[in-house]
Design a protein around this motif. Structure first.
Motif, PDB file in Angstrom:
ATOM      1  N   UNK A  13       0.831  -1.204   0.000  1.00  0.00           N
ATOM      2  CA  UNK A  13       0.000   0.000   0.000  1.00  0.00           C
ATOM      3  C   UNK A  13       0.869   1.258   0.000  1.00  0.00           C
ATOM      4  N   UNK A  14       1.905   1.269   0.831  1.00  0.00           N
ATOM      5  CA  UNK A  14       2.819   2.418   0.871  1.00  0.00           C
ATOM      6  C   UNK A  14       3.501   2.583  -0.481  1.00  0.00           C
ATOM      7  N   UNK A  15       3.957   1.479  -1.065  1.00  0.00           N
ATOM      8  CA  UNK A  15       4.606   1.516  -2.374  1.00  0.00           C
ATOM      9  C   UNK A  15       3.661   2.068  -3.438  1.00  0.00           C
ATOM     10  N   UNK A  16       2.415   1.645  -3.410  1.00  0.00           N
ATOM     11  CA  UNK A  16       1.427   2.103  -4.382  1.00  0.00           C
ATOM     12  C   UNK A  16       1.231   3.611  -4.301  1.00  0.00           C
ATOM     13  N   UNK A  17       0.967   4.117  -3.120  1.00  0.00           N
ATOM     14  CA  UNK A  17       0.638   5.529  -2.997  1.00  0.00           C
ATOM     15  C   UNK A  17       1.858   6.439  -3.127  1.00  0.00           C
ATOM     16  N   UNK A  18       3.024   5.987  -2.695  1.00  0.00           N
ATOM     17  CA  UNK A  18       4.236   6.780  -2.931  1.00  0.00           C
ATOM     18  C   UNK A  18       4.563   6.810  -4.421  1.00  0.00           C
ATOM     19  N   UNK A  19       4.369   5.693  -5.101  1.00  0.00           N
ATOM     20  CA  UNK A  19       4.603   5.646  -6.540  1.00  0.00           C
ATOM     21  C   UNK A  19       3.656   6.553  -7.300  1.00  0.00           C
ATOM     22  N   UNK A  20       2.386   6.562  -6.905  1.00  0.00           N
ATOM     23  CA  UNK A  20       1.398   7.423  -7.573  1.00  0.00           C
ATOM     24  C   UNK A  20       1.717   8.894  -7.305  1.00  0.00           C
ATOM     25  N   UNK A  21       2.134   9.214  -6.101  1.00  0.00           N
ATOM     26  CA  UNK A  21       2.446  10.604  -5.751  1.00  0.00           C
ATOM     27  C   UNK A  21       3.676  11.109  -6.505  1.00  0.00           C
ATOM     28  N   UNK A  22       4.693  10.268  -6.633  1.00  0.00           N
ATOM     29  CA  UNK A  22       5.931  10.715  -7.283  1.00  0.00           C
ATOM     30  C   UNK A  22       5.919  10.535  -8.795  1.00  0.00           C
ATOM     31  N   UNK A  23       4.932   9.874  -9.345  1.00  0.00           N
ATOM     32  CA  UNK A  23       4.883   9.600 -10.788  1.00  0.00           C
ATOM     33  C   UNK A  23       4.948  10.859 -11.648  1.00  0.00           C
ATOM     34  N   UNK A  24       4.215  11.931 -11.339  1.00  0.00           N
ATOM     35  CA  UNK A  24       4.316  13.116 -12.207  1.00  0.00           C
ATOM     36  C   UNK A  24       5.735  13.684 -12.298  1.00  0.00           C
ATOM     37  N   UNK A  25       6.441  13.720 -11.187  1.00  0.00           N
ATOM     38  CA  UNK A  25       7.804  14.249 -11.228  1.00  0.00           C
ATOM     39  C   UNK A  25       8.751  13.271 -11.913  1.00  0.00           C
ATOM     40  N   UNK A  26       8.532  11.973 -11.757  1.00  0.00           N
ATOM     41  CA  UNK A  26       9.359  11.002 -12.471  1.00  0.00           C
ATOM     42  C   UNK A  26       9.177  11.141 -13.980  1.00  0.00           C
ATOM     43  N   UNK A  27       7.946  11.374 -14.414  1.00  0.00           N
ATOM     44  CA  UNK A  27       7.696  11.598 -15.838  1.00  0.00           C
ATOM     45  C   UNK A  27       8.413  12.865 -16.314  1.00  0.00           C
ATOM     46  N   UNK A  28       8.332  13.917 -15.514  1.00  0.00           N
ATOM     47  CA  UNK A  28       9.011  15.172 -15.847  1.00  0.00           C
ATOM     48  C   UNK A  28      10.519  14.965 -15.949  1.00  0.00           C
ATOM     49  N   UNK A  29      11.109  14.276 -14.956  1.00  0.00           N
ATOM     50  CA  UNK A  29      12.552  14.058 -14.963  1.00  0.00           C
ATOM     51  C   UNK A  29      12.975  13.150 -16.111  1.00  0.00           C
ATOM     52  N   UNK A  30      12.148  12.184 -16.475  1.00  0.00           N
ATOM     53  CA  UNK A  30      12.484  11.314 -17.604  1.00  0.00           C
ATOM     54  C   UNK A  30      12.519  12.116 -18.900  1.00  0.00           C
ATOM     55  N   UNK A  31      11.529  12.975 -19.094  1.00  0.00           N
ATOM     56  CA  UNK A  31      11.474  13.771 -20.322  1.00  0.00           C
ATOM     57  C   UNK A  31      12.627  14.769 -20.378  1.00  0.00           C
ATOM     58  N   UNK A  32      12.792  15.560 -19.332  1.00  0.00           N
ATOM     59  CA  UNK A  32      13.831  16.595 -19.356  1.00  0.00           C
ATOM     60  C   UNK A  32      15.233  15.984 -19.341  1.00  0.00           C
TER      61      UNK A  32
END
Length: 170
Positions: A13-32
């Motif tokens: 559960x912790x992994x799921x919600x931390x992953x969902x919370x950090x996903x937008x910034x991970x997408x941003x960092x992957x692109x940039x």
């Protein structure tokens, strides 16, 4: 329910919600990060290329966590005449004919050799950035698709977008 099962459920559960919370910034960092591999965010000497403002700002935010671009000072004419090496200006013309130590010559050779093989490494980093982007997107999709609490999922994902945007205001 056993202690091990309870721990694994909590960890999932912790992994799921931390992953969902950090996903937008991970997408941003992957692109940039992928775009920075090819230096599309900066101008090089002697080139007429000017990066788009949004790309330069995104790269600045990626590297320095701010969108304020530093003002680049022009180099004095002496430094430009010395080939862009400020240390050559400081040593003066009388010391430029002194041979460099063997270690410096070796470092220079490896520097030239490393520069000739940049394309494969840049392509690899671009592939890693693309893989990270696809992996995060598919993870967010699976988390949404199989979520038992879609409102909580949506709220946490929205917070992952909103928190960095709000922090930019400070």
């Amino acid at each position: 329910m056993s202690l091990t099962h309870s721990f694994l459920k909590t960890a999932r559960t912790i992994h799921l919600y931390l992953g969902v919370f950090t996903a937008p910034m991970l997408l941003f960092f992957a692109i940039t990060g992928g775009l920075q591999s090819f230096s599309l965010h900066e101008t090089t000497r002697g080139s007429s290329y000017t990066p788009p403002a949004w790309l330069a700002s995104a790269a600045q935010f990626h590297k320095k966590q701010t969108t304020v671009m530093p003002v680049r000072r022009r180099q004095p004419p002496e430094v430009v005449a010395a080939g862009g090496r400020p240390d050559a200006v400081a040593t003066g013309p009388s010391q430029t004919n002194i041979p460099a130590p063997a270690a410096d010559r070796e470092a220079g050779r490896t520097g030239v050799q490393a520069k000739s093989n940049l394309r494969p490494m840049k392509a690899f980093f671009a592939l890693v950035a693309l893989s990270l982007f696809i992996s995060v997107l598919s993870g967010v999709y699976m988390a949404w698709r199989y979520s038992r609490k879609p409102r909580l999922f949506g709220t946490i994902l929205l917070a992952g977008f909103a928190v960095p945007l709000l922090l930019m205001l400070f």
